[in-house]
Design an enzyme around this catalytic site. Sequence first.
Site, short mmCIF file in Angstrom:
data_model
loop_
_atom_site.label_atom_id
_atom_site.label_comp_id
_atom_site.label_asym_id
_atom_site.label_seq_id
_atom_site.Cartn_x
_atom_site.Cartn_y
_atom_site.Cartn_z
N GLU A 211 -42.59 -56.01 27.71
CA GLU A 211 -41.93 -55.85 26.26
C GLU A 211 -42.87 -55.37 25.44
O GLU A 211 -43.85 -56.29 25.22
CB GLU A 211 -41.25 -57.19 26.00
CG GLU A 211 -40.01 -57.67 26.45
CD GLU A 211 -39.51 -58.94 26.04
OE1 GLU A 211 -39.79 -59.53 25.14
OE2 GLU A 211 -38.71 -59.72 27.18
N HIS B 48 -29.18 -55.48 30.13
CA HIS B 48 -30.16 -54.78 30.59
C HIS B 48 -30.92 -55.54 31.74
O HIS B 48 -31.21 -54.96 32.98
CB HIS B 48 -30.90 -53.99 29.83
CG HIS B 48 -30.36 -52.70 29.23
ND1 HIS B 48 -31.07 -51.78 28.84
CD2 HIS B 48 -29.00 -52.42 29.16
CE1 HIS B 48 -30.34 -50.91 28.33
NE2 HIS B 48 -29.03 -51.17 28.63
N ALA C 281 -37.05 -52.70 22.77
CA ALA C 281 -36.08 -53.19 21.65
C ALA C 281 -36.49 -54.68 21.42
O ALA C 281 -37.22 -55.44 22.04
CB ALA C 281 -34.72 -53.30 22.37
N GLY D 173 -25.65 -39.21 24.24
CA GLY D 173 -25.15 -40.08 23.27
C GLY D 173 -25.03 -41.53 23.67
O GLY D 173 -25.56 -41.93 24.73
N SER E 126 -28.94 -45.18 30.77
CA SER E 126 -29.93 -46.59 31.39
C SER E 126 -29.78 -46.51 32.73
O SER E 126 -30.48 -46.65 33.51
CB SER E 126 -29.80 -47.72 30.54
OG SER E 126 -30.18 -47.55 29.35
N CYS F 7 -23.20 -43.22 27.27
CA CYS F 7 -23.03 -42.21 28.21
C CYS F 7 -23.61 -42.59 29.57
O CYS F 7 -23.69 -41.53 30.20
CB CYS F 7 -23.73 -41.03 27.68
SG CYS F 7 -23.00 -40.28 26.17
N ARG G 183 -31.40 -54.97 35.99
CA ARG G 183 -32.59 -54.54 36.71
C ARG G 183 -32.63 -55.70 37.70
O ARG G 183 -33.63 -55.45 38.55
CB ARG G 183 -33.82 -54.84 35.56
CG ARG G 183 -33.68 -53.68 34.56
CD ARG G 183 -35.02 -53.66 33.95
NE ARG G 183 -35.65 -54.68 33.23
CZ ARG G 183 -35.12 -54.91 32.06
NH1 ARG G 183 -34.42 -54.14 31.27
NH2 ARG G 183 -35.86 -56.03 31.41
#
EC number: 2.7.1.156
Lengths: 174, 174, 174
Positions: free
Chosen positions: C61, C49, C35, C9, C15, C12, C53
Amino acid sequence: MKIVLITGGQACGKSTYAQKLAEMEKKPRVYIATARPYDEEIKEKIRKHVEMRKNNFITIEESVDLSSALLKEKAEVVLIDCLTMWTSNILLDNENNYEEIIEKELLKLKDTLKKISKKTKKVIFVTNEVGWGIIPSNKLSRIYVNLLGRVNKFIASISDEVYMMMSGIEVKIK
Amino acid sequence: MKIVLITGGQACGKSTYAQKLAEMEKKPRVYIATARPYDEEIKEKIRKHVEMRKNNFITIEESVDLSSALLKEKAEVVLIDCLTMWTSNILLDNENNYEEIIEKELLKLKDTLKKISKKTKKVIFVTNEVGWGIIPSNKLSRIYVNLLGRVNKFIASISDEVYMMMSGIEVKIK
Amino acid sequence: MKIVLITGGQACGKSTYAQKLAEMEKKPRVYIATARPYDEEIKEKIRKHVEMRKNNFITIEESVDLSSALLKEKAEVVLIDCLTMWTSNILLDNENNYEEIIEKELLKLKDTLKKISKKTKKVIFVTNEVGWGIIPSNKLSRIYVNLLGRVNKFIASISDEVYMMMSGIEVKIK
């Protein structure tokens, strides 16, 4: 002391299983109820939960300050039902700084759990999975999904056992 | 006789796996279809399911009275697809006393399963998990989530095996 | 080469776990971000994100053409985050023939994975479960649930390992 988290969808048998786990321990047992009775539907749900517990538990109604509630009574076992309502209460009370408040409350909770760890045998948290559907179109709902996700990940990380409930079946995932 | 429940989200491979399990048994195989073809989208879904089954099953269309449907044909294996539609049908037909009706139907179903347990080898139920998202704002949806939760818990409790489907993978949870 | 799928979900820990798995492998590591930054909320998520990283990954991308992205850099490990956005992009770009396009893209992806299987050690896909709530009233949402279900089942079927994330806990389901 053992910390247990019970998660799953709505109407999957989470509270029933949590209560069963709690009733394996001797009295006194404490039940911390976090729901606010803001409408008839939730009042009816609360009434059913009260009926299920009979007089097997001492009930403490506390919608936000879990740490104080945990320190109130000496108990063999404490059942906190549920983190879903607790997170919702904090979000609605603090629309501008809910993230900060929730982090503070989680740390305070962790400290309190350490404090009661010698006199209490088991602490059981009930929560919900709410992020397994389509991303909600409503922004507050999206915020809530993320906030409850944060709460669930934190409590799961400090839990000794985590169960997923599905169709009334408990599945141990930690 | 073995009772099997297959649950999971939408488009997770529940029907495909149920059919695979059913086709492990010899013919005659019975498929009880509970969906009502009320619009084009559901008709298309039904058409796809019919195509998937080819002539490997005798199909009985029965949207409510599962007990009669179960007694209609002698079968090695019966696949009931799905409890989700069945529960929805009962709710929509009985807006005032759906709880009472569903309890009655569940008990009748349990009795019937006992009756056919010597001549039938396997009964497979397909259902859905629908309560893993945000609590629906629509009241009928909330009622439905609770009602289907009740049905799933009941059928899971009388099942010998329960599988959760996720991304096409079956996970045995009972 | 090992293919890994991580599902679950929203919020959760998918990632985070995917990144942890990826960082077990040596550099160079490639991160394919699918994205599209169409609003402030998603831009903020992307920013978080990126921060997570640091400079542990080379970021590519690419919102649609995963095969080209996979062939662009030599990598020990590739993390594709996520199939959820990828499927959404294809659906929104091809409202009339999304089914055909997605099947074509999935087959191309499978071919490309075979091509890079000798030089790459691990490919990790992140996806979402979105069909565990009430059936959405919005038709595009229902189409999306089915389309992502198709993608998840396909990628799970070619994966060596599949993990379900729940409350930050990884559960191996394949």
